[in-house]
Every structure is written in C-alpha cells, then in structure tokens.
Design a protein around this motif. Structure first.
Motif, PDB file in Angstrom:
ATOM      1  N   MET A  33       0.836  -1.204   0.000  1.00 35.57           N
ATOM      2  CA  MET A  33       0.000   0.000   0.000  1.00 35.57           C
ATOM      3  C   MET A  33       0.871   1.254   0.000  1.00 35.57           C
ATOM      4  SD  MET A  33      -2.898  -0.890   2.858  1.00 35.57           S
ATOM      5  CE  MET A  33      -3.856  -2.389   2.809  1.00 35.57           C
ATOM      6  N   ALA A  34       1.929   1.232   0.806  1.00 39.77           N
ATOM      7  CA  ALA A  34       2.845   2.379   0.849  1.00 39.77           C
ATOM      8  C   ALA A  34       3.682   2.443  -0.419  1.00 39.77           C
ATOM      9  CB  ALA A  34       3.744   2.296   2.070  1.00 39.77           C
ATOM     10  N   ASP A  35       4.184   1.304  -0.858  1.00 39.25           N
ATOM     11  CA  ASP A  35       5.035   1.271  -2.054  1.00 39.25           C
ATOM     12  C   ASP A  35       4.301   1.782  -3.289  1.00 39.25           C
ATOM     13  OD1 ASP A  35       6.951   0.155  -0.398  1.00 39.25           O
ATOM     14  OD2 ASP A  35       6.640  -1.905  -1.123  1.00 39.25           O
ATOM     15  N   LYS A  36       2.996   1.571  -3.342  1.00 41.83           N
ATOM     16  CA  LYS A  36       2.192   1.987  -4.491  1.00 41.83           C
ATOM     17  C   LYS A  36       1.503   3.345  -4.268  1.00 41.83           C
ATOM     18  CE  LYS A  36       2.973  -1.877  -6.758  1.00 41.83           C
ATOM     19  NZ  LYS A  36       3.816  -1.921  -7.959  1.00 41.83           N
ATOM     20  N   GLY A  37       1.815   4.015  -3.158  1.00 40.55           N
ATOM     21  CA  GLY A  37       1.345   5.368  -2.951  1.00 40.55           C
ATOM     22  C   GLY A  37      -0.036   5.543  -2.355  1.00 40.55           C
ATOM     23  N   PHE A  38      -0.560   4.501  -1.683  1.00 43.58           N
ATOM     24  CA  PHE A  38      -1.893   4.616  -1.102  1.00 43.58           C
ATOM     25  C   PHE A  38      -1.889   4.936   0.385  1.00 43.58           C
ATOM     26  CE2 PHE A  38      -2.820   2.337  -5.018  1.00 43.58           C
ATOM     27  CZ  PHE A  38      -3.898   3.072  -5.485  1.00 43.58           C
ATOM     28  N   ILE A  39      -0.730   4.916   1.003  1.00 40.31           N
ATOM     29  CA  ILE A  39      -0.611   5.262   2.413  1.00 40.31           C
ATOM     30  C   ILE A  39       0.826   5.700   2.663  1.00 40.31           C
ATOM     31  CG2 ILE A  39      -0.084   2.893   3.134  1.00 40.31           C
ATOM     32  CD1 ILE A  39      -1.621   3.439   5.715  1.00 40.31           C
ATOM     33  N   ALA A  40       1.019   6.657   3.557  1.00 35.93           N
ATOM     34  CA  ALA A  40       2.370   7.113   3.885  1.00 35.93           C
ATOM     35  C   ALA A  40       3.060   6.089   4.795  1.00 35.93           C
ATOM     36  CB  ALA A  40       2.316   8.473   4.575  1.00 35.93           C
ATOM     37  N   GLN A  41       4.363   5.963   4.644  1.00 35.85           N
ATOM     38  CA  GLN A  41       5.123   4.957   5.380  1.00 35.85           C
ATOM     39  C   GLN A  41       4.959   5.042   6.907  1.00 35.85           C
ATOM     40  OE1 GLN A  41       6.802   2.407   3.728  1.00 35.85           O
ATOM     41  NE2 GLN A  41       6.908   1.510   5.783  1.00 35.85           N
ATOM     42  N   PRO A  42       4.872   6.239   7.513  1.00 38.09           N
ATOM     43  CA  PRO A  42       4.700   6.270   8.976  1.00 38.09           C
ATOM     44  C   PRO A  42       3.464   5.531   9.475  1.00 38.09           C
ATOM     45  CG  PRO A  42       5.376   8.421   8.193  1.00 38.09           C
ATOM     46  CD  PRO A  42       5.088   7.592   6.969  1.00 38.09           C
ATOM     47  N   TYR A  43       2.430   5.443   8.633  1.00 42.57           N
ATOM     48  CA  TYR A  43       1.210   4.764   9.059  1.00 42.57           C
ATOM     49  C   TYR A  43       1.299   3.256   8.855  1.00 42.57           C
ATOM     50  CZ  TYR A  43      -0.116   9.592   9.031  1.00 42.57           C
ATOM     51  OH  TYR A  43      -0.132  10.941   9.252  1.00 42.57           O
ATOM     52  N   VAL A  44       2.208   2.827   8.025  1.00 47.69           N
ATOM     53  CA  VAL A  44       2.556   1.403   7.949  1.00 47.69           C
ATOM     54  C   VAL A  44       3.404   1.038   9.157  1.00 47.69           C
ATOM     55  CG1 VAL A  44       3.837  -0.339   6.641  1.00 47.69           C
ATOM     56  CG2 VAL A  44       2.407   1.325   5.438  1.00 47.69           C
ATOM     57  N   ASP A  45       4.355   1.905   9.468  1.00 51.71           N
ATOM     58  CA  ASP A  45       5.294   1.625  10.556  1.00 51.71           C
ATOM     59  C   ASP A  45       4.654   1.695  11.932  1.00 51.71           C
ATOM     60  OD1 ASP A  45       7.219   1.376   8.583  1.00 51.71           O
ATOM     61  OD2 ASP A  45       7.999   3.423   8.857  1.00 51.71           O
ATOM     62  N   MET A  46       3.477   2.315  12.044  1.00 54.79           N
ATOM     63  CA  MET A  46       2.827   2.406  13.348  1.00 54.79           C
ATOM     64  C   MET A  46       2.288   1.060  13.819  1.00 54.79           C
ATOM     65  SD  MET A  46      -0.691   4.420  12.238  1.00 54.79           S
ATOM     66  CE  MET A  46      -1.252   4.834  13.877  1.00 54.79           C
ATOM     67  N   LEU A  47       2.105   0.119  12.912  1.00 55.05           N
ATOM     68  CA  LEU A  47       1.640  -1.213  13.296  1.00 55.05           C
ATOM     69  C   LEU A  47       2.780  -1.991  13.951  1.00 55.05           C
ATOM     70  CD1 LEU A  47      -0.470  -2.163  10.161  1.00 55.05           C
ATOM     71  CD2 LEU A  47      -1.324  -1.488  12.422  1.00 55.05           C
TER      72      LEU A  47
END
Length: 195
Positions: free
Chosen positions: A149-163
């Motif tokens: 999702m982040a790699d394809k531009g649908f979410i910023a990386q900090p919101y992936v990293d919060m998990l």
C-alpha cells in the motif's frame, strides 16, 4: 495502559501454536494486571484467551451482540459481559474499553476489527497502538500487502510503521507501553476520543 482489546478467531485454527499463543496471551495480560477486553465468546481462540486470563486471576470484559448471546456462544464466566444491539455497537464499545488493540490469528472478522482501529488511529480518532502476535508467520502475507500500500502510494510509510508485529504477547505489551503515535493523516491538531 489499563486494558488490552484482543481480536482473534472464534475457531481454533489448524496449528497447536495458535491455541498456545491464545493461552499465553490471556495469562500474560492477567499477570501484568491488564484487563482483557474481547468479543465475549466461549469458543475457539476467543474462549481460550478469556479462560487463560480468568485462570490467572485477571479481569475479563466481553462484548457481544444479543443475537450471538442467544445462539449460546457467550462465555458465562466473565468478570463482565456487555450485551449490545449490533456488531457496530460491539466494535464501538470495545474501542472505548481498550487502551491498545492486539490481534492473534483469526478470520475475516479479526481482520476487519483491527483494520478499523488502525484506520481510526491514522486519522487521529484515537492514539492507541495496534499490533499483531505473528504466530507461525500468520500475518506475514498481510504485512507484505500493507507494505505494498505504501510502495504503491496509497498510504504514507509512517502509518505502515505504526503497526506493531511481535513474536509474543509479552513483546507486544512492552512495545505498546513505549508506543508514540504518529501525527494524524490530515494534521488534526488534537487527538480526541471520537467514535
């Protein structure tokens, strides 16, 4: 942190490690003095995590819609069972009761519940941590999909990293205690309890 909301399967799954993780989760939460908040069932991993917490002297609050209680799958030995009118009300109540959200293995309901809390967190509706006990690599493919999702531009990386991904409930709880929420996606000035 006073409570942890646990999402997990109403089935046992196919691997003994899933049940072992549920028992370890309930036991650890009780020993840490943390209230277990969960869906109120007596079956599958749900029942196992509740039974383990109760056996270790912990407090357990279940939340279940009346329709499911009437199908006799509610756990009758809990510290408290809150009976609500709908699945939406159930999730709302669990969100209010939990100070953190932890996933053990489960099916579509488990995924839906944690994804909603993650979405609310990144929008700034709450600042509570969301995490997974990644038993036997159960969440590896989901984690890769979320990264995409982040790699394809649908979410910023900090919101992936919060998990938070952990190998045990003990590790997850330690990381929950140290959690620092990222700024909300739309730059909301103050995080409020808005459900």
């Amino acid at each position: 942190m006073r409570s942890v909301c646990v999402f997990c399967g109403s089935s046992q799954g196919t691997e003994p490690a899933f049940m072992e993780a549920a028992i370890a989760c309930g036991t650890l939460l009780a020993r840490e003095g943390l209230t277990l908040v969960y869906g109120g069932g007596k079956v599958g991993l749900m029942g196992a995590v509740a039974d383990a917490a109760l056996a270790a002297g912990g407090k357990v609050v279940g939340v279940m819609p009346a329709d499911l209680v009437n199908q006799e799958i509610a756990h009758t030995g809990l510290t408290e069972l809150r009976v609500v009118n709908s699945m939406h009300e159930r999730k709302w109540s669990m969100a209010e009761l939990g100070d953190a959200f932890l996933c053990l293995p489960g099916g579509p309901g488990t995924f839906e519940e944690i994804f909603e809390q993650w979405t609310w967190a990144l929008l700034g509706f709450h600042a509570k941590p969301c995490g997974f006990v990644n038993v036997s690599g159960y969440y590896d493919l989901m984690r890769a999909t979320i990264q995409q999702m982040a790699d394809k531009g649908f979410i910023a990386q900090p919101y992936v990293d919060m998990l938070i991904y952990a190998e045990s409930t003990e590790e997850a709880v330690a990381r929950f205690r140290a959690y620092d929420a990222p700024p909300p996606k739309w730059g909301v000035a103050a995080v409020e309890q808005r459900y």
